[in-house]
Design an enzyme around this catalytic site. Structure first.
Site, mmCIF file in Angstrom:
data_model
loop_
_atom_site.group_PDB
_atom_site.id
_atom_site.type_symbol
_atom_site.label_atom_id
_atom_site.label_comp_id
_atom_site.label_asym_id
_atom_site.label_seq_id
_atom_site.Cartn_x
_atom_site.Cartn_y
_atom_site.Cartn_z
ATOM 1 N N SER A 1 0.462 -6.477 5.615
ATOM 2 C CA SER A 1 -0.502 -4.876 5.224
ATOM 3 C C SER A 1 -1.694 -5.417 4.807
ATOM 4 C CB SER A 1 0.228 -5.091 4.103
ATOM 5 O OG SER A 1 0.432 -5.466 3.043
ATOM 6 N N LYS B 1 -1.895 -6.229 -2.861
ATOM 7 C CA LYS B 1 -2.711 -5.342 -2.628
ATOM 8 C C LYS B 1 -4.491 -5.163 -3.079
ATOM 9 C CE LYS B 1 1.161 -3.643 -0.506
ATOM 10 N NZ LYS B 1 1.879 -3.633 0.798
#
Length: 192
Positions: free
Chosen positions: A62, A98
């Site tokens: 990701s 993230k």
């Protein structure tokens, strides 16, 4: 009764015995000092890792190309983040990393092409490999709740992040800190 004969040791024998005794004392002293140093270093490492930094191993896609599977990074304990910072946080007994997009109170919008705007300003995201609106199950524009951060992965088409109610916005209770340094592999060593 037999006579016991006692002989005096020679000077050389006395010197050898004295040297052996001194060596034993020196060995014990070095061993004690080494153990003290090891214990102090271990205690400092535990304190530093508990209060200041956390070492993390990256898994998943990701955050590619910024972070790759197998890399080891350091997160500095923090509760202050700027847009673009990499944020490490707990989610379902896992650690996720993230990118911070929005802070408490910010308005986030993502158009069909995957372009992100924060408070009406389009973000220049050179770190994103593939822009994408999906996967999402929230409505945009979206206001970031108090004491939370809106986060997105850099590889948007595969990242499960704040666009989904599954992960949602990151709370203070979930925070680990800001990812600031890459330590392994050595060819990627350095700041982020």
């Amino acid at each position: 009764m037999s006579d016991v004969k006692v002989t005096k040791p020679s000077i050389d024998e006395l010197r050898k015995e004295l040297k052996r005794e001194n060596s034993k004392k020196e060995y014990k002293k070095v061993l004690r000092n080494t153990l003290i140093v090891v214990i102090v270093v271990a205690a400092l490492a535990v304190l530093i890792s508990s209060f200041f930094v956390t070492v993390l191993k990256v898994t998943g896609d990701s955050m590619t190309p910024t972070l790759e599977t197998g890399q080891i990074v350091i997160a500095k304990n923090s509760t202050s983040f700027e847009p673009g910072d990499l944020l490490a946080f707990y989610y379902n007994n896992k650690v996720l990393v993230k990118r911070v997009i929005g802070s408490p109170g910010d308005w986030i919008n993502i158009d069909e092409a995957g372009n992100v705007t924060v408070n009406g300003v389009v973000l220049e995201e050179e770190y994103v490999t593939e822009k994408s609106l999906e996967p999402t199950d929230i409505e945009f524009p979206y206001q970031v709740p108090e004491n939370r951060w809106f986060v997105l992965g850099d590889h948007r088409s595969v990242s499960i992040d704040s666009r989904s109610n599954v992960v949602g916005c990151v709370t203070k209770e979930q925070l680990i800190g800001k990812v600031v340094f890459r330590v392994f592999p050595l060819n990627t060593f350095g700041g982020l």
